[in-house]
Design a protein around this motif. Structure first.
Motif, PDB file in Angstrom:
ATOM      1  N   MET A   1       0.841  -1.174   0.000  1.00 46.36           N
ATOM      2  CA  MET A   1       0.000   0.000   0.000  1.00 46.36           C
ATOM      3  C   MET A   1       0.884   1.234   0.000  1.00 46.36           C
ATOM      4  N   THR A   2       0.501   2.229  -0.761  1.00 46.42           N
ATOM      5  CA  THR A   2       1.262   3.457  -0.848  1.00 46.42           C
ATOM      6  C   THR A   2       1.010   4.309   0.388  1.00 46.42           C
ATOM      7  N   ALA A   3       2.080   4.773   1.000  1.00 43.92           N
ATOM      8  CA  ALA A   3       1.940   5.618   2.179  1.00 43.92           C
ATOM      9  C   ALA A   3       1.558   7.025   1.740  1.00 43.92           C
ATOM     10  N   VAL A   4       0.539   7.561   2.388  1.00 45.73           N
ATOM     11  CA  VAL A   4       0.085   8.907   2.097  1.00 45.73           C
ATOM     12  C   VAL A   4       0.250   9.715   3.370  1.00 45.73           C
ATOM     13  N   GLY A   5       0.930  10.853   3.252  1.00 50.98           N
ATOM     14  CA  GLY A   5       1.131  11.687   4.431  1.00 50.98           C
ATOM     15  C   GLY A   5      -0.164  12.352   4.852  1.00 50.98           C
ATOM     16  N   MET A   6      -0.329  12.504   6.174  1.00 47.60           N
ATOM     17  CA  MET A   6      -1.533  13.137   6.686  1.00 47.60           C
ATOM     18  C   MET A   6      -1.116  14.183   7.719  1.00 47.60           C
ATOM     19  N   ASP A   7      -1.605  15.380   7.549  1.00 45.90           N
ATOM     20  CA  ASP A   7      -1.310  16.448   8.498  1.00 45.90           C
ATOM     21  C   ASP A   7      -2.306  16.334   9.644  1.00 45.90           C
ATOM     22  N   THR A   8      -1.911  15.624  10.705  1.00 44.66           N
ATOM     23  CA  THR A   8      -2.829  15.379  11.822  1.00 44.66           C
ATOM     24  C   THR A   8      -3.214  16.677  12.528  1.00 44.66           C
ATOM     25  N   HIS A   9      -2.317  17.617  12.560  1.00 42.26           N
ATOM     26  CA  HIS A   9      -2.631  18.897  13.195  1.00 42.26           C
ATOM     27  C   HIS A   9      -3.753  19.607  12.435  1.00 42.26           C
ATOM     28  N   GLU A  10      -3.672  19.561  11.107  1.00 45.27           N
ATOM     29  CA  GLU A  10      -4.698  20.187  10.268  1.00 45.27           C
ATOM     30  C   GLU A  10      -6.051  19.497  10.457  1.00 45.27           C
ATOM     31  N   VAL A  11      -6.039  18.190  10.548  1.00 51.38           N
ATOM     32  CA  VAL A  11      -7.282  17.442  10.764  1.00 51.38           C
ATOM     33  C   VAL A  11      -7.879  17.813  12.114  1.00 51.38           C
ATOM     34  N   ASP A  12      -7.040  17.882  13.144  1.00 48.66           N
ATOM     35  CA  ASP A  12      -7.512  18.287  14.468  1.00 48.66           C
ATOM     36  C   ASP A  12      -8.153  19.674  14.412  1.00 48.66           C
ATOM     37  N   LYS A  13      -7.504  20.609  13.724  1.00 48.01           N
ATOM     38  CA  LYS A  13      -8.034  21.974  13.628  1.00 48.01           C
ATOM     39  C   LYS A  13      -9.404  21.976  12.952  1.00 48.01           C
ATOM     40  N   GLU A  14      -9.541  21.202  11.877  1.00 48.85           N
ATOM     41  CA  GLU A  14     -10.824  21.158  11.160  1.00 48.85           C
ATOM     42  C   GLU A  14     -11.924  20.547  12.022  1.00 48.85           C
ATOM     43  N   LEU A  15     -11.585  19.511  12.765  1.00 45.63           N
ATOM     44  CA  LEU A  15     -12.585  18.888  13.633  1.00 45.63           C
ATOM     45  C   LEU A  15     -12.981  19.825  14.774  1.00 45.63           C
TER      46      LEU A  15
ATOM     47  N   THR B   1      -8.825  11.676  14.721  1.00 44.38           N
ATOM     48  CA  THR B   1      -7.587  11.795  13.957  1.00 44.38           C
ATOM     49  C   THR B   1      -6.743  10.533  14.089  1.00 44.38           C
ATOM     50  N   ARG B   2      -6.645   9.993  15.306  1.00 48.46           N
ATOM     51  CA  ARG B   2      -5.888   8.742  15.505  1.00 48.46           C
ATOM     52  C   ARG B   2      -6.497   7.601  14.699  1.00 48.46           C
ATOM     53  N   LEU B   3      -7.825   7.503  14.723  1.00 46.96           N
ATOM     54  CA  LEU B   3      -8.489   6.425  13.978  1.00 46.96           C
ATOM     55  C   LEU B   3      -8.254   6.553  12.474  1.00 46.96           C
ATOM     56  N   VAL B   4      -8.368   7.768  11.962  1.00 43.27           N
ATOM     57  CA  VAL B   4      -8.140   7.981  10.530  1.00 43.27           C
ATOM     58  C   VAL B   4      -6.699   7.614  10.177  1.00 43.27           C
ATOM     59  N   TYR B   5      -5.773   7.989  11.029  1.00 43.45           N
ATOM     60  CA  TYR B   5      -4.360   7.675  10.798  1.00 43.45           C
ATOM     61  C   TYR B   5      -4.142   6.162  10.794  1.00 43.45           C
ATOM     62  N   LYS B   6      -4.769   5.445  11.746  1.00 41.44           N
ATOM     63  CA  LYS B   6      -4.633   3.981  11.808  1.00 41.44           C
ATOM     64  C   LYS B   6      -5.230   3.319  10.572  1.00 41.44           C
ATOM     65  N   VAL B   7      -6.358   3.841  10.100  1.00 39.13           N
ATOM     66  CA  VAL B   7      -7.008   3.265   8.916  1.00 39.13           C
ATOM     67  C   VAL B   7      -6.085   3.354   7.712  1.00 39.13           C
ATOM     68  N   GLN B   8      -5.314   4.426   7.618  1.00 41.56           N
ATOM     69  CA  GLN B   8      -4.388   4.565   6.499  1.00 41.56           C
ATOM     70  C   GLN B   8      -3.284   3.521   6.535  1.00 41.56           C
ATOM     71  N   GLU B   9      -3.010   2.962   7.714  1.00 38.34           N
ATOM     72  CA  GLU B   9      -1.937   1.988   7.847  1.00 38.34           C
ATOM     73  C   GLU B   9      -2.386   0.547   7.599  1.00 38.34           C
ATOM     74  N   ILE B  10      -3.687   0.360   7.405  1.00 34.56           N
ATOM     75  CA  ILE B  10      -4.209  -0.997   7.193  1.00 34.56           C
ATOM     76  C   ILE B  10      -3.644  -1.564   5.897  1.00 34.56           C
ATOM     77  N   ASN B  11      -3.209  -2.825   5.959  1.00 34.67           N
ATOM     78  CA  ASN B  11      -2.647  -3.508   4.787  1.00 34.67           C
ATOM     79  C   ASN B  11      -3.793  -4.125   3.986  1.00 34.67           C
ATOM     80  N   LEU B  12      -4.031  -3.596   2.811  1.00 32.66           N
ATOM     81  CA  LEU B  12      -5.122  -4.078   1.966  1.00 32.66           C
ATOM     82  C   LEU B  12      -4.668  -5.118   0.947  1.00 32.66           C
ATOM     83  N   SER B  13      -3.398  -5.504   1.004  1.00 38.40           N
ATOM     84  CA  SER B  13      -2.875  -6.417  -0.014  1.00 38.40           C
ATOM     85  C   SER B  13      -3.447  -7.830   0.098  1.00 38.40           C
ATOM     86  N   ASN B  14      -4.017  -8.184   1.248  1.00 34.50           N
ATOM     87  CA  ASN B  14      -4.538  -9.539   1.396  1.00 34.50           C
ATOM     88  C   ASN B  14      -6.030  -9.630   1.079  1.00 34.50           C
TER      89      ASN B  14
END
Length: 95
Positions: free
Chosen positions: A1-15, A29-42
């Motif tokens: 899976m391709t890593a995509v950077g996420m500005d957690t500070h920006e997400v916090d500000k928007e929320l 923000t933590r949950l969204v960040y964890k979801v991005q790390e899920i391995n979808l290759s299987n």
């Protein structure tokens, strides 16, 4: 899976701007960040499902063929038993 950077500070500000509390914003923000790390290759692909479907159809055809063979064999045995019983009963009839 391709890593995509996420500005957690920006997400916090928007929320926070949307009315979330600081704790809620950080939790989301933590949950969204964890979801991005899920391995979808299987996960199964469309090609995997197509292959599996084809294999199942072959197995189903083989099973139908096997059932048909057993049914014909059973009917043949039953016919022989019935004819044998009839012949025996006819021979036992008084003449």
């Amino acid at each position: 899976m391709t890593a995509v950077g996420m500005d957690t500070h920006e997400v916090d500000k928007e929320l926070l701007a949307a009315g979330f509390t600081e704790g809620q914003a950080e939790a989301v923000t933590r949950l969204v960040y964890k979801v991005q790390e899920i391995n979808l290759s299987n996960l199964a692909t469309k090609a995997d499902l197509t292959t599996t479907k084809a294999e199942l159809l072959v197995k189903l055809a083989e099973t139908k063929s096997e059932i048909l063979k057993w049914m014909i064999g059973t009917i043949g045995v039953q016919t022989v038993v019935i004819l044998g019983t009839m012949v025996t009963l006819i021979r036992l009839l008084p003449r």
